[in-house]
Design an enzyme around this catalytic site. Structure first.
Site, short mmCIF file in Angstrom:
data_model
loop_
_atom_site.label_atom_id
_atom_site.label_comp_id
_atom_site.label_asym_id
_atom_site.label_seq_id
_atom_site.Cartn_x
_atom_site.Cartn_y
_atom_site.Cartn_z
CB SER A 125 -12.68 -17.16 -106.24
OG SER A 125 -13.65 -18.11 -106.58
CE1 TYR A 150 -16.64 -12.72 -104.74
CE2 TYR A 150 -16.84 -14.77 -105.96
CZ TYR A 150 -16.30 -14.05 -104.92
OH TYR A 150 -15.40 -14.65 -104.07
CE LYS A 154 -12.89 -12.39 -104.78
NZ LYS A 154 -12.31 -11.60 -103.69
P1 NAD Z 1 -16.84 -12.47 -95.43
O1 NAD Z 1 -17.95 -11.67 -95.99
O2 NAD Z 1 -17.10 -13.30 -94.23
O3 NAD Z 1 -15.60 -11.51 -95.11
C1 NAD Z 1 -15.30 -10.36 -95.88
C2 NAD Z 1 -15.17 -9.18 -94.93
O4 NAD Z 1 -14.86 -8.02 -95.67
C3 NAD Z 1 -16.46 -8.90 -94.15
O5 NAD Z 1 -16.18 -8.89 -92.76
C4 NAD Z 1 -16.89 -7.52 -94.66
O6 NAD Z 1 -17.52 -6.77 -93.62
C5 NAD Z 1 -15.58 -6.92 -95.13
N1 NAD Z 1 -15.70 -5.91 -96.20
C6 NAD Z 1 -16.38 -6.01 -97.37
N2 NAD Z 1 -16.24 -4.89 -98.07
C7 NAD Z 1 -15.44 -4.05 -97.35
C8 NAD Z 1 -14.94 -2.74 -97.55
N3 NAD Z 1 -15.24 -2.03 -98.64
N4 NAD Z 1 -14.15 -2.20 -96.60
C9 NAD Z 1 -13.83 -2.89 -95.48
N5 NAD Z 1 -14.29 -4.12 -95.22
C10 NAD Z 1 -15.09 -4.70 -96.15
O7 NAD Z 1 -16.26 -13.37 -96.62
P2 NAD Z 1 -15.22 -14.57 -96.59
O8 NAD Z 1 -15.95 -15.82 -96.92
O9 NAD Z 1 -14.39 -14.52 -95.36
O10 NAD Z 1 -14.35 -14.20 -97.86
C11 NAD Z 1 -13.12 -13.51 -97.75
C12 NAD Z 1 -12.53 -13.31 -99.12
O11 NAD Z 1 -12.37 -14.58 -99.75
C13 NAD Z 1 -13.41 -12.50 -100.07
O12 NAD Z 1 -12.56 -11.69 -100.86
C14 NAD Z 1 -14.09 -13.54 -100.92
O13 NAD Z 1 -14.46 -13.04 -102.17
C15 NAD Z 1 -12.99 -14.57 -101.03
N6 NAD Z 1 -13.49 -15.92 -101.33
C16 NAD Z 1 -14.40 -16.49 -100.51
C17 NAD Z 1 -14.90 -17.76 -100.80
C18 NAD Z 1 -15.94 -18.41 -99.92
O14 NAD Z 1 -16.59 -19.37 -100.38
N7 NAD Z 1 -16.15 -17.97 -98.67
C19 NAD Z 1 -14.44 -18.45 -101.93
C20 NAD Z 1 -13.49 -17.83 -102.74
C21 NAD Z 1 -13.01 -16.56 -102.42
N1 UFG Z 2 -26.01 -26.53 -103.83
C1 UFG Z 2 -27.19 -27.22 -103.69
N2 UFG Z 2 -28.13 -26.73 -102.84
C2 UFG Z 2 -27.95 -25.57 -102.14
C3 UFG Z 2 -26.74 -24.87 -102.29
C4 UFG Z 2 -25.78 -25.39 -103.15
O1 UFG Z 2 -27.39 -28.27 -104.30
O2 UFG Z 2 -28.85 -25.17 -101.40
C5 UFG Z 2 -24.97 -27.06 -104.73
C6 UFG Z 2 -24.61 -26.10 -105.84
O3 UFG Z 2 -25.48 -26.27 -106.92
C7 UFG Z 2 -23.17 -26.50 -106.11
C8 UFG Z 2 -22.64 -26.99 -104.76
O4 UFG Z 2 -23.81 -27.27 -103.98
O5 UFG Z 2 -23.16 -27.58 -106.99
C9 UFG Z 2 -21.81 -25.96 -104.04
O6 UFG Z 2 -22.53 -24.73 -104.02
P1 UFG Z 2 -22.07 -23.47 -103.16
O7 UFG Z 2 -23.06 -22.40 -103.37
O8 UFG Z 2 -21.81 -23.89 -101.75
O9 UFG Z 2 -20.65 -23.11 -103.77
P2 UFG Z 2 -20.24 -22.65 -105.24
O10 UFG Z 2 -19.22 -23.63 -105.72
O11 UFG Z 2 -21.41 -22.42 -106.10
O12 UFG Z 2 -19.57 -21.23 -104.98
C10 UFG Z 2 -18.68 -21.00 -103.88
C11 UFG Z 2 -18.82 -19.56 -103.38
C12 UFG Z 2 -18.29 -18.62 -104.42
C13 UFG Z 2 -16.88 -18.99 -104.77
C14 UFG Z 2 -16.82 -20.42 -105.23
C15 UFG Z 2 -15.44 -20.87 -105.52
O13 UFG Z 2 -20.18 -19.27 -103.12
O14 UFG Z 2 -18.27 -17.31 -103.88
O15 UFG Z 2 -17.37 -21.27 -104.22
O16 UFG Z 2 -14.58 -20.57 -104.47
F1 UFG Z 2 -16.43 -18.18 -105.75
#
Ligand code: NAD
Ligand code: UFG
Length: 341
Positions: A125, A150, A154
């Site tokens: 991330s 979190y 990472k």
């Molecule tokens: P998600 O929660 O939709 O998918 C993650 C999946 O992993 C889920 O289906 C969950 O059931 C499974 N899981 C969690 N722990 C587990 C375990 N111990 N064993 C087996 N399965 C398990 O999340 P996502 O948004 O698809 O994110 C996928 C990856 O990308 C994650 O590692 C997350 O940290 C990373 N990531 C996501 C974002 C974002 O904004 N969505 C940003 C940066 C990084």
């Molecule tokens: N925001 C609002 N109102 C809301 C939600 C968010 O104003 O109700 C703003 C936040 O303050 C931020 C922007 O919208 O400025 C984006 O917020 P998000 O929560 O959508 O995303 P973040 O950048 O805070 O974090 C996300 C994921 C993290 C990940 C990160 C980088 O939640 O897990 O992106 O990949 F690590």
């Protein structure tokens, strides 16, 4: 060529499974369904016409993870999505996050090494950069002290992989995602936020459709042109495609180092107000929002320098902000009608 996708029924994982299948890979998913549904497997099949393998396993269970690898001896690469990802929850329950995200990675790597599987693509991330000193942020930017447990998982996971590649026959590609949004055009898969969404885009679409009364914009006193915080939003299908390229790269021995890292963003930053404007423009829906105080722990601005990823991977995010907003809105409307899970 069989690829193991952990977390493959989740948001980004499910889109990646479809792209892998459409590129000719066979896929087996491991997921414990803690944040997704088994019915996602049916919907993947509806899109691609191919049913991926699926095993409900918790990767923190070392015995079950090892047993999986004993039963699958023809996997050539692993894409590791499985993790818990709620930043706020990780502050409240740090041990849950360290245990889940790190024990599962360790069990997975041990299983891979024993089974002789040399390739892992890891979901990292942009949070590893914290608030970067220079923007757009490059892969060389220093890793800053983590802002949440979190984010710390990472950072540690990246180091676990890097250290493992030094001594084992394992290569790693660390993909640092910026802000993934939107859904597959079929609207059969997408993000399923449970409860009140933390993220901006699902909160916008839920407010627009009437599930939430008002969107709170967190802060308008940032040092940005309109005062609201800036992020680099990337469409989930663009993101998914980069994973196929990363796997191809490893299998074709094109990696330059045993561990490589790439920024996956568009390279464009949008403020919260710009996102809202785009949403209102493409959907013709007026959004009810109010400005409130900053959310604690938020950084001011981040967007990616994508030069290295574009050049090395031959990949570029294609979808712009308007298209992404429309995609997210189509998904929200589909969720209203859905008969599953
Ligand atoms: P998600 O929660 O939709 O998918 C993650 C999946 O992993 C889920 O289906 C969950 O059931 C499974 N899981 C969690 N722990 C587990 C375990 N111990 N064993 C087996 N399965 C398990 O999340 P996502 O948004 O698809 O994110 C996928 C990856 O990308 C994650 O590692 C997350 O940290 C990373 N990531 C996501 C974002 C974002 O904004 N969505 C940003 C940066 C990084
Ligand atoms: N925001 C609002 N109102 C809301 C939600 C968010 O104003 O109700 C703003 C936040 O303050 C931020 C922007 O919208 O400025 C984006 O917020 P998000 O929560 O959508 O995303 P973040 O950048 O805070 O974090 C996300 C994921 C993290 C990940 C990160 C980088 O939640 O897990 O992106 O990949 F690590």
């Amino acid at each position: 060529m069989k690829i193991l996708v952990t977390g493959g029924t989740g948001y980004i994982g499910s889109h990646t499974v479809v792209e892998l299948q459409q590129s000719g890979y066979e896929v087996v998913i491991i997921d414990n369904l803690s944040n997704s549904y088994a019915s996602v497997v049916d919907n993947i099949e509806k899109i691609s016409g191919i049913r991926p393998g699926f095993e409900k396993i918790d990767l923190t269970d070392i015995g079950k993870t090892a047993n999986f690898f004993n039963r699958h001896n023809n996997i050539v690469g692993v894409i590791h999505f499985a993790a818990l990802k709620a930043v706020g929850e990780s502050v409240q329950e740090p041990l849950l996050y360290y245990r889940n995200n790190l024990n599962s990675l360790i069990n997975l790597l041990e299983g891979m090494i024993k089974a002789g599987i040399p390739n892992i693509v890891f979901s990292s991330s942009c949070t590893v950069y914290g608030q970067p000193d220079e923007l757009p942020v490059t892969e060389q930017a220093p890793i800053q002290k983590a802002w949440s447990p979190y984010a710390h998982t990472k950072q540690i996971a990246e180091e676990i992989i890097e250290n493992t590649t030094k001594v084992e026959n394992v290569k790693g590609i660390l993909l640092r995602y910026f802000n993934p949004i939107g859904a597959h055009e079929s609207v059969l898969i997408g993000e399923l936020p449970i409860g009140v969404p933390n993220n901006l885009i699902p909160f916008i679409t839920q407010t627009a459709i009437g599930k939430r009364e008002v969107l709170s914009v967190f802060g308008e006193d940032y040092n940005t042109p309109d005062g609201t915080a800036i992020r680099d939003y990337i469409h989930v299908v663009d993101l998914a495609k980069a994973h196929v390229i990363a796997i191809d790269r490893m299998l074709n021995d094109k990696s330059k180092d045993k561990v490589e890292m790439f920024n996956l963003g568009t390279g464009n930053g949008f403020s919260v107000l710009e996102v809202i404007n785009s949403f209102e423009k493409v959907t013709d829906v007026k959004l009810n929002y109010k400005i409130v105080d900053r959310r604690s722990g938020d950084i001011e601005k981040v967007w990616a320098n994508t030069t290295y990823a574009n050049r090395e991977l031959g990949w570029k995010a294609e979808k712009g902000i308007d298209e992404m907003m429309l995609s997210a809105w189509n998904w929200e409307k589909a969720l209203q009608k859905k008969t599953w899970p």
